[in-house]
Design a protein around this motif. Sequence first.
Motif, PDB file in Angstrom:
ATOM      1  N   SER A   1      43.431  31.234  33.662  1.00 53.20           N
ATOM      2  CA  SER A   1      44.233  31.130  34.886  1.00 53.20           C
ATOM      3  C   SER A   1      45.642  30.630  34.573  1.00 53.20           C
ATOM      4  CB  SER A   1      43.570  30.177  35.878  1.00 53.20           C
ATOM      5  OG  SER A   1      42.306  30.635  36.236  1.00 53.20           O
TER       6      SER A   1
ATOM      7  N   VAL B   1      48.971  32.893  35.333  1.00 54.66           N
ATOM      8  CA  VAL B   1      50.057  32.420  36.201  1.00 54.66           C
ATOM      9  C   VAL B   1      51.356  32.370  35.420  1.00 54.66           C
ATOM     10  CG1 VAL B   1      50.927  30.430  37.505  1.00 54.66           C
ATOM     11  CG2 VAL B   1      48.554  31.155  37.774  1.00 54.66           C
TER      12      VAL B   1
ATOM     13  N   LEU C   1      51.133  25.746  41.300  1.00 52.95           N
ATOM     14  CA  LEU C   1      49.828  26.155  40.783  1.00 52.95           C
ATOM     15  C   LEU C   1      49.760  25.935  39.272  1.00 52.95           C
ATOM     16  CD1 LEU C   1      47.060  27.434  41.234  1.00 52.95           C
ATOM     17  CD2 LEU C   1      48.156  29.674  41.018  1.00 52.95           C
ATOM     18  N   LEU C   2      50.826  26.290  38.584  1.00 54.07           N
ATOM     19  CA  LEU C   2      50.900  26.071  37.143  1.00 54.07           C
ATOM     20  C   LEU C   2      50.772  24.584  36.813  1.00 54.07           C
ATOM     21  CD1 LEU C   2      51.404  27.839  34.615  1.00 54.07           C
ATOM     22  CD2 LEU C   2      53.800  27.197  34.810  1.00 54.07           C
TER      23      LEU C   2
ATOM     24  N   ASN D   1      58.410  32.755  37.930  1.00 54.62           N
ATOM     25  CA  ASN D   1      58.766  31.386  38.304  1.00 54.62           C
ATOM     26  C   ASN D   1      58.406  31.085  39.760  1.00 54.62           C
ATOM     27  OD1 ASN D   1      59.776  28.972  37.325  1.00 54.62           O
ATOM     28  ND2 ASN D   1      61.805  29.338  38.156  1.00 54.62           N
ATOM     29  N   ARG D   2      57.441  31.803  40.322  1.00 58.23           N
ATOM     30  CA  ARG D   2      57.145  31.643  41.745  1.00 58.23           C
ATOM     31  C   ARG D   2      55.994  30.691  42.032  1.00 58.23           C
ATOM     32  NH1 ARG D   2      56.434  37.799  42.862  1.00 58.23           N
ATOM     33  NH2 ARG D   2      55.227  37.375  41.018  1.00 58.23           N
ATOM     34  N   GLU D   3      55.131  30.455  41.086  1.00 56.62           N
ATOM     35  CA  GLU D   3      53.941  29.626  41.337  1.00 56.62           C
ATOM     36  C   GLU D   3      53.934  28.378  40.452  1.00 56.62           C
ATOM     37  OE1 GLU D   3      51.758  30.048  43.692  1.00 56.62           O
ATOM     38  OE2 GLU D   3      52.643  31.926  44.355  1.00 56.62           O
ATOM     39  N   ASN D   4      55.029  27.643  40.482  1.00 63.53           N
ATOM     40  CA  ASN D   4      55.146  26.460  39.627  1.00 63.53           C
ATOM     41  C   ASN D   4      54.160  25.367  39.992  1.00 63.53           C
ATOM     42  OD1 ASN D   4      57.149  27.773  38.301  1.00 63.53           O
ATOM     43  ND2 ASN D   4      58.806  26.536  39.111  1.00 63.53           N
TER      44      ASN D   4
ATOM     45  N   PHE E   1      53.242  35.617  37.198  1.00 61.57           N
ATOM     46  CA  PHE E   1      53.879  35.160  38.421  1.00 61.57           C
ATOM     47  C   PHE E   1      55.306  34.677  38.202  1.00 61.57           C
ATOM     48  CE2 PHE E   1      49.399  34.922  39.401  1.00 61.57           C
ATOM     49  CZ  PHE E   1      49.361  35.423  40.691  1.00 61.57           C
TER      50      PHE E   1
END
Length: 147
Positions: free
Chosen positions: A104, A108, A119-120, A114-117, A112
């Motif tokens: 996962s 990410v 979540l990362l 730089n849009r799901e920081n 993704f």
Amino acid sequence: MLNKLLQNKTTSLVVIVFVVLLALVRMFEKQLFYDPFLVYFEGDYMKMPLPEYDSFKLFLGLFFRFLLNTLLSLGVLYLLFRDREMLVFISILFFFLFVALIVSFFCVLHFFENRENLLLFYLRRFLIQPLFLILFVPAFYYQKLKN
């Protein structure tokens, strides 16, 4: 369980040593592991671009840190509950959790941009911190009380 722990001072001391070792892993994280995200997540990461990183080195750093935390966590759990079947179950659970989290994390990271920081951030947090120990101790304590 608390009475048993207090009666067995050697076990209590070893559990404390394992917890201190977990803290030392955290304290010396910059020296022990390759992780360019340590500095990145200290700043305003929601607006910053992702740092440059080597995927293989990052995987090895995360794997090594997860492995150290897992081994120390397994030691604590074994000393607290003295149950080999539970230890085998938790080991298998740790393996599957690592696989799910690392896949996962890199999905990410790569898909993704730089849009799901956030979540990362949380995926990485579960990989590098002994959060599962914090979850498993009360869960297995409750399980022991029920049995």
